[in-house]
Write a protein that holds these residues in place. Structure first.
Motif, short mmCIF file in Angstrom:
data_model
loop_
_atom_site.label_atom_id
_atom_site.label_comp_id
_atom_site.label_asym_id
_atom_site.label_seq_id
_atom_site.Cartn_x
_atom_site.Cartn_y
_atom_site.Cartn_z
N UNK A 1 0.86 -1.17 -0.22
CA UNK A 1 0.00 -0.07 0.00
C UNK A 1 0.81 1.40 -0.07
N UNK A 2 1.91 1.25 0.53
CA UNK A 2 2.58 2.65 0.76
C UNK A 2 3.46 2.85 -0.67
N UNK A 3 3.42 1.79 -1.34
CA UNK A 3 3.88 2.04 -2.64
C UNK A 3 3.15 3.12 -3.55
N UNK A 4 2.00 2.91 -3.20
CA UNK A 4 1.02 3.92 -3.76
C UNK A 4 1.16 5.36 -3.35
N UNK A 5 1.60 5.59 -2.26
CA UNK A 5 1.76 6.78 -1.55
C UNK A 5 2.92 7.46 -2.27
N UNK A 6 4.13 6.70 -2.29
CA UNK A 6 5.14 7.16 -2.94
C UNK A 6 4.97 7.22 -4.41
N UNK A 7 4.52 6.27 -5.35
CA UNK A 7 4.39 6.02 -6.53
C UNK A 7 3.57 7.02 -7.15
#
Length: 179
Positions: free
Chosen positions: A62-68
């Motif tokens: 999920x945190x890859x969404x926040x960064x990506x």
């Protein structure tokens, strides 16, 4: 790069015994709450995307969404979420992978990637490498090219790099922080 590393490290908090006794969790929420640090991180990852000639950025749940997502916007590219199985509506492609304690599955919309796409995978942490390795396989099965993987922080003691690098087939793994 040293200034960036110092800034990022100063905004990552160690949380002892989370999610279980003996684990030191690396909490990036203070980094996300600091617009200067989050902006610097976004710029660094967007620079990687542009340098690699990516046409899309994939963020891992999920945190890859926040960064990506902000990386894609900053680089002028499309953003594609890779989700846990069962979260995306419509036709999907899926990839199963093994974890230390079982198995998991990730998915992407079948129409989101084409043979014309060059994809940079973005995530917050490289731990054991299973999710990143599965995403590389999934993107290739969708017909797209993986230009590389960009990670905020590698937990080197968990050996994820050894698992991930063979699947990259020469595409770069770029890590901003190694702990």
């Amino acid at each position: 790069m040293t200034d960036l590393k110092e800034l990022l490290l100063s905004r990552i908090r160690d949380v002892m015994d989370h999610p279980e006794p003996g684990v030191v969790f690396k909490d990036i929420t203070p980094l996300l709450a600091d617009p200067a640090a989050f902006g610097a991180l976004t710029d660094a990852l967007a620079d990687i995307a542009v340098r690699q000639g990516a046409t899309k950025v994939v963020g891992l749940e999920a945190r890859g969404f926040i960064l990506g997502a902000p990386v894609a916007v900053r680089a002028g590219l499309g953003f594609i979420p890779v989700r846990k199985a069962g979260k995306l509506p419509g036709a999907t492609l899926s990839q199963s992978y093994e974890l230390e304690y079982g198995s998991a599955e990730i998915e992407v919309h079948a129409e989101d990637l084409t043979a014309d796409d060059r994809v940079l995978i973005v995530d917050d942490v490289l731990a054991t490498g299973g999710t990143a390795e599965a995403s590389v396989q999934l993107i290739r099965r969708a017909g797209a090219e993986v230009t590389g993987v960009a990670i905020l922080m590698e937990l080197s003691f968990l050996g994820g790099r050894r698992r991930l690098e063979p699947s990259l087939q020469g595409a770069p793994l770029e890590v901003l922080l190694t702990v």
